[in-house]
Design a protein around this motif. Structure first.
Motif: not given
Length: 257
Positions: A119-130
């Motif tokens: 979940l952390g990966r998904f949120l991080t890459n979705t928000i910060i990783g565009l």
């Protein structure tokens, strides 16, 4: 095929040189042009349940021709006209969307820590990783955990069942084919509920284009090419490696005494 990767690599490193040796002595020794797997029934790579071998061999060859005359030419064209930077961004977006499948199956396997990481990966890459175009999550120590419903079934005790070769998707089993159907159904259900292109007036055409691009990217990310191993029994070796890989991933591989 993130094809325990060490055991798979060792298996390949032992198997593939055999083809090179065979090629080296071919000019000196008289060898039979054809062999049968029956000659090697005592070998480990023959220890995979394959009651539909005739069908699977035919499907394996079908996938070879599908690759040769359609998929690989399309992939080559895609790689030729698309800058490498863009290829990586496209792969990142689809890989990020795949985290939804990983999260769902981690939860179904009651893996709390892994679920939190995913979940952390998904949120991080979705928000910060565009949207997944970039992968800051890995730099933050949030490693990817590939999961699917076939592994979930294995986690809860389901055996792999007979080996099965699917069109396009390739090596599978009865369990993993059922898992693929469930994962596809869940993904389609989520997509239908969100319907991100509903307001465009061209939802079907855009969705078809995205699905086609995903299929091209999937083959682009897969380095395996049919009949390029040089191994004379490639079908059986691929069958063995796939079976061993899935047994390791589901924790069902035999342990050494």
């Amino acid at each position: 095929m993130r094809y325990h990767a060490c055991r798979i690599a060792v298996s390949l490193s032992l198997a593939l040189p055999l083809a090179g040796c065979a090629t080296g002595v071919k000019s000196q020794l008289e060898v039979r042009p054809w062999h049968s797997i029956n000659e090697f029934r005592d070998q480990r790579f023959a220890d995979v349940a394959d009651p539909w071998e005739g069908f699977n061999l035919g499907m394996y060859r079908f996938n070879y021709y599908l690759d040769k005359y359609l998929l690989i030419p399309v992939v080559n064209g895609y790689e030729f006209v698309t800058p490498t930077f863009v290829q990586h961004r496209v792969s990142g977006i689809f890989n990020n969307l795949g985290e939804v499948r990983n999260l769902t199956n981690s939860l179904l396997q009651l893996k709390g820590g892994e679920s939190a990481t995913t979940l952390g990966r998904f949120l991080t890459n979705t928000i910060i990783g565009l949207g997944g175009m970039f992968d800051p999550a890995t730099r933050f120590g949030l490693d990817r955990h590939d999961q699917d419903f076939g592994k979930t079934l294995g986690y809860w005790g389901a055996g792999s069942g007979p080996y099965l070769v699917l069109p396009f998707f390739g090596p599978s089993s009865v369990r993993d084919t059922g898992g693929l159907a469930v994962d596809t159904g869940i993904t389609y259900g989520i997509y239908t509920a969100l319907d991100p292109f509903a307001d465009t007036g061209h939802s079907f055409a855009i969705s078809a284009g995205v699905a086609s691009l995903e299929a091209v990217d999937m083959r682009h990310q897969q380095s395996f090419r049919y009949y390029e191993s040089g191994y004379p029994f490639e079908y059986y070796m691929v069958r063995f490696l796939y079976h061993e890989k899935r047994e390791i991933e589901t924790g069902k591989a035999p342990t050494a005494n």
